[in-house]
Design an enzyme around this catalytic site. Structure first.
Site, mmCIF file in Angstrom:
data_model
loop_
_atom_site.group_PDB
_atom_site.id
_atom_site.type_symbol
_atom_site.label_atom_id
_atom_site.label_comp_id
_atom_site.label_asym_id
_atom_site.label_seq_id
_atom_site.Cartn_x
_atom_site.Cartn_y
_atom_site.Cartn_z
ATOM 1 N N GLY A 53 0.802 -1.212 0.000
ATOM 2 C CA GLY A 53 0.000 0.000 0.000
ATOM 3 C C GLY A 53 0.837 1.264 0.000
ATOM 4 C CE1 TYR A 54 5.415 0.184 2.120
ATOM 5 C CE2 TYR A 54 6.324 -0.972 0.220
ATOM 6 C CZ TYR A 54 6.172 -0.853 1.590
ATOM 7 O OH TYR A 54 6.772 -1.756 2.416
ATOM 8 C CG HIS A 64 -5.825 9.802 5.688
ATOM 9 N ND1 HIS A 64 -5.422 8.504 5.898
ATOM 10 C CD2 HIS A 64 -4.866 10.593 6.238
ATOM 11 C CE1 HIS A 64 -4.271 8.504 6.548
ATOM 12 N NE2 HIS A 64 -3.901 9.756 6.766
ATOM 13 C CG ASP A 71 -9.471 3.856 4.536
ATOM 14 O OD1 ASP A 71 -9.061 4.435 3.519
ATOM 15 O OD2 ASP A 71 -9.111 4.165 5.689
#
Length: 384
Positions: free
Chosen positions: A93-94, A136, A166
């Protein structure tokens, strides 16, 4: 590369997954794969993630095993590539380009294992003007139009925790993607990269709403539609004790039952008359304030009015239906959702609690036949 596993592990027994530790949707996706029976090895970094709870309480690390590798050390990339060579799926998840700079990008991994499914979890995706920017959940769902649908008219949009972006738009789409790619890899012998972007998944979730918008059945504003709280028989109402009831009486037969139990039969005709919706809402609001949440729950319990109490996180496990199904479970002193969905032939289970960073290095080295894992990368014990 896969190993046999008993059926009680779940339908993904024998599937090996490498998770490069991160926060949010990546760990949750890996937890779901682990819940389904995959052997998930989480590669933790020294010092842990930038955000996170006490590892002993991090439920998203249940059913996994952990090793600690410093990817910035001279042999860090080689250790991860050894894992990738024996894995079916790798999840990272970079930000775009980071895995490549660390020497564990798709090209590096596929050079060792052409069948590998390489799953990439980001907010903005691997390309596009914002791909390099931080963000985010709330940032991602904002630009898709999803956040703008949630909340009351005349008020700021309501933030739905980080469930919509998310986990629904991110984690679940990543899991669908890597499992579809795994099916392809097993049929063809060729792995691939899965680009799971939260903006893509969240936008995809709104497909039905876009269809309604196109058909003229949805107004592009909050609190004015059938499913966004604009309809008086689809929404939430406060009770006498400050609790709330959720009403989902969409179909005519359900709304008729709903109004009958509220003793508002005289307003049955207001259901299909938008000009009378304010009158109907006011009457329903006033009626719900006459009794407590428990009283309303009891009244609607045996009806098809589609009414339910709004419960808190601590209350939910005690709801009679969820308790009967075992929707929540206790493991290691932590109350948590049980694995889902359910399988008739390959049942899932909560096998182990949260994996502590580096605790499984020796076991993974043995099971995956990677002796180089047992080196100097174990976490340093905390000082007394």
């Amino acid at each position: 590369m896969s190993t046999a596993a008993p059926a009680e592990r779940g339908p993904l027994g024998g599937v090996r997954v490498v998770e490069l530790a991160g926060i949010g949707p990546g760990p949750f996706a890996a937890m779901l794969l682990a819940d389904l029976g995959a052997d998930v090895v989480r590669v933790d970094r020294p010092g842990g993630p930038g955000l996170g709870v006490d590892p002993a309480h991090d439920i998203t690390n249940r059913n996994k095993r952990s090793v600690v590798v410093d990817l910035k050390s001279p042999d860090g990339a080689a250790r991860v590539l050894d894992l990738a060579a024996r894995a079916d799926i790798l999840i990272e998840g970079y930000r775009p380009g980071v895995a490549e700079r660390l020497g564990v990008g798709p090209a590096d991994c596929h050079a060792r294992n052409p069948r590998l499914v390489y799953g990439r979890m980001t907010g903005w995706g691997q390309d596009g003007p914002l791909a390099e920017r931080a963000g985010h959940d709330v940032s991602y769902i904002a630009v898709t139009g999803a956040l703008g649908m949630i909340g009351r008219p005349g008020e700021p949009p309501a933030v739905p925790a980080n469930l919509l972006g998310d986990y629904a738009g991110g984690s679940l789409y990543l899991v669908v993607g890597v499992l579809a790619a795994l099916h392809h890899a097993r049929a063809t012998g060729t792995g691939q990269v899965v680009d799971a972007a939260i903006v893509d998944g969240t936008a995809h979730l709104s497909a039905m709403i876009h269809g309604m918008l196109s058909a003229g059945a949805w107004q592009d504003r909050r609190g004015a539609n059938l499913l966004d709280g604009g309809c008086p028989y689809y929404g939430t109402y406060e009770t006498a004790d400050g609790g709330h009831m959720a009403v989902g009486a969409l179909e005519e037969k359900f709304s008729a039952e709903f109004l009958r139990l509220l003793d508002l039969d005289d307003l049955q005709g207001a259901r299909a008359d938008l000009t009378r919706w304010p009158e109907l809402r006011a009457a329903i609001t006033a009626r719900f304030r006459d009794r407590t949440r428990a009283e309303w729950t009891a009244l609607f319990a045996d009806s098809d009015a589609c009414v339910a109490p709004v419960l808190s996180l601590r209350e939910a496990p005690h709801h009679p239906h969820l308790a009967a199904r075992g929707t929540f479970t206790d493991h290691g002193g932590i109350t948590q959702p049980a694995p889902a969905p359910r399988f008739s032939a390959t049942p899932t289970a909560l096998r182990t609690g949260p994996a502590l960073p580096g605790a499984d290095t020796e076991a993974v080295a043995r099971d995956w036949d990677i002796s180089a894992l047992t080196g100097d990368d174990r976490p340093t014990p905390a000082a007394d």
